[in-house]
Design a protein around this motif. Structure first.
Motif, PDB file in Angstrom:
ATOM      1  N   THR A  84       0.991  -1.339  -0.104  1.00  0.00           N
ATOM      2  CA  THR A  84      -0.019  -0.137   0.129  1.00  0.00           C
ATOM      3  C   THR A  84       0.978   1.180  -0.040  1.00  0.00           C
ATOM      4  OG1 THR A  84      -1.800  -1.275   1.206  1.00  0.00           O
ATOM      5  CG2 THR A  84      -1.779   1.487   1.276  1.00  0.00           C
ATOM      6  N   VAL A  85       2.011   1.352   0.963  1.00  0.00           N
ATOM      7  CA  VAL A  85       2.681   2.566   1.055  1.00  0.00           C
ATOM      8  C   VAL A  85       3.557   2.567  -0.557  1.00  0.00           C
ATOM      9  CG1 VAL A  85       4.713   3.470   1.792  1.00  0.00           C
ATOM     10  CG2 VAL A  85       3.089   2.216   3.361  1.00  0.00           C
ATOM     11  N   ALA A 131       2.485   2.021  -3.354  1.00  0.00           N
ATOM     12  CA  ALA A 131       1.348   2.590  -4.362  1.00  0.00           C
ATOM     13  C   ALA A 131       1.277   3.884  -3.961  1.00  0.00           C
ATOM     14  CB  ALA A 131       0.066   1.857  -4.344  1.00  0.00           C
ATOM     15  N   ASP A 132       1.414   4.533  -2.626  1.00  0.00           N
ATOM     16  CA  ASP A 132       0.891   5.775  -2.332  1.00  0.00           C
ATOM     17  C   ASP A 132       2.105   6.812  -2.661  1.00  0.00           C
ATOM     18  OD1 ASP A 132      -1.527   5.300  -1.374  1.00  0.00           O
ATOM     19  OD2 ASP A 132      -0.727   4.952   0.741  1.00  0.00           O
ATOM     20  N   GLY A 164       3.777   6.414  -5.244  1.00  0.00           N
ATOM     21  CA  GLY A 164       3.781   6.887  -6.864  1.00  0.00           C
ATOM     22  C   GLY A 164       4.686   6.317  -7.523  1.00  0.00           C
TER      23      GLY A 164
END
Length: 402
Positions: free
Chosen positions: A311-312, A314-315, A317
């Motif tokens: 998740t991190v 993906a955040d 970018g």
């Protein structure tokens, strides 16, 4: 070093539905074949007259060695199972590498903590190297003739005495009638244990609060505040060996940006921050919030992010990084994380692996994206067990000389 990882323990079996007649307790004389991942050795028992595969079963045997003739007692298995499990309860013809286990609680039907106490220490390390090679060929797509595999050795690290007295953290369970004990292999049954020989004399049991660990690598010492019930390598020689191997693989330079995934309390990050200097950057990502907060304190120059690694990423970018450290839990990084890493086109990736099969699967995913295994070292951080730690370097072809 992930705050969510734990020292290796024997896995307990999932509830199974019986598939016909049980063979548990039956004994067969077998010739033992090669070592298998998980501390077992492969054998085949004939269960009825005939030569077809249907008339025999593969048995994963503990407490044996390749080439031995042993009597195996089936500990798990029914007529409908594809394979069974068993213990070598007596040895008809012993291998040269067999020794008397130093611990009286090691052996068939006893404590499940150690797999290889019956094996001479050099042979234990060769067995671990064999498993690591086999997994990288079978699951990782490497050639058996690859020099990285042919030359692989499992390295001893300082901090144990002939493979004993290394475990700095030890968890016991209450034994029947009082005292402490350890569980049998794949069982809830407890064996009373007066003295575990792989435990350090001053081994701690997990407890609330924090402790301080000191690590010196290349003449540079860092201190780390660690949750007393959180993850920290249990072999005293592990932190120095792993940090040295990671730094050797990555060769960080001033100004580099480094991403430390499954970073735990910041062991690798502290030494990366030294190397990249004030104009470089280190980002730690750790799923355990307590460990991540400790990483922020232990490595104040790093950016510490708490959260699920996938998740991190993906955040974050498309934020690029020159170097990546991966130190995932036993199941490995898996596809989503590997693909998020390669999307940042790092120059080098150092993968710290505690499971050969997971490492091999992830190496295969890296290969799909042009990253190849360039170096591999393995360390005997868990003597007397089947566990082995590895540090792998992955790069793209164009970055080989960087």
């Amino acid at each position: 070093m992930s705050g969510t990882r734990r020292p290796p323990r024997g896995r307990r079996p999932r509830p199974k539905v019986a598939k016909g007649e049980s063979y548990v307790g039956r004994r067969f004389e077998v010739e033992v074949g090669p070592v298998a991942h998980g501390g077992h050795f492969v054998a085949r028992v004939q269960i009825e007259a005939g030569t077809s595969r249907e008339s025999s079963r593969v048995v994963f045997v503990r407490h044996a060695l390749p080439g031995e003739h042993v009597v195996v007692e089936i500990t798990e298995g029914t007529a409908g199972d594809r394979f069974w499990r068993g213990d070598a309860v007596s040895v008809v013809s012993a291998a040269a590498e067999r020794v008397v286990p130093p611990c009286p609680y090691a052996g068939p039907g006893l404590c499940g903590g150690c797999d290889f106490q019956h094996v001479a220490l050099p042979a234990q390390r060769e067995l671990k190297a064999t498993v690591l090679r086999e997994q990288l060929v079978r699951l990782g797509g490497l050639s058996a003739e690859d020099p990285l595999l042919a030359d692989l050795v499992v390295e001893a690290v300082p901090g144990d005495v002939d493979g004993l007295r290394w475990r700095t953290r030890q968890r016991y369970v209450a034994a029947p009638g009082g005292g402490r004990g350890m569980r049998k292999y794949r069982s809830h049954e407890v064996i009373p244990v007066a003295d575990c020989l792989i435990a350090s004399p001053d081994a701690r049991e997990p407890a609330p609060g924090t402790i301080v660990e000191r690590v010196a690598v290349g003449g540079v010492e860092h201190t780390f505040e660690v949750a007393a019930d959180g993850f920290w390598q249990v072999h005293p020689g592990a932190p120095e060996a792993l940090v040295s191997a990671v730094l050797e693989a990555l060769s960080p330079s001033p100004g580099d940006s480094a991403l430390d995934l499954y970073a735990g309390v910041g062991l690798f990050s502290a030494y990366l921050a030294d190397r990249v200097g004030p104009f470089g950057q280190v980002v730690t990502v750790e799923g355990d919030r307590t460990a991540s907060a400790l990483a922020a304190s232990n490595v104040p120059s790093a950016e510490a992010i708490a959260g699920d690694v996938s998740t991190v990423l993906a955040d974050l970018g498309e934020r690029p990084f020159d170097l990546v450290v991966l130190d995932p839990p036993r199941e490995g990084a898996r596809r989503a994380v590997v693909e998020a890493v390669v999307a940042r086109t790092p120059r080098k990736v150092a993968y710290v692996a505690c499971d050969p099969a997971a490492l091999a699967r992830d190496v295969a995913i890296f290969a799909e994206h042009g990253y190849r295994l360039r170096s591999l070292r393995a360390f005997d951080l868990f003597p007397m067990t089947h566990h082995v730690e590895a540090v792998a370097l992955l790069t793209k072809a164009a970055s080989d000389l960087l």
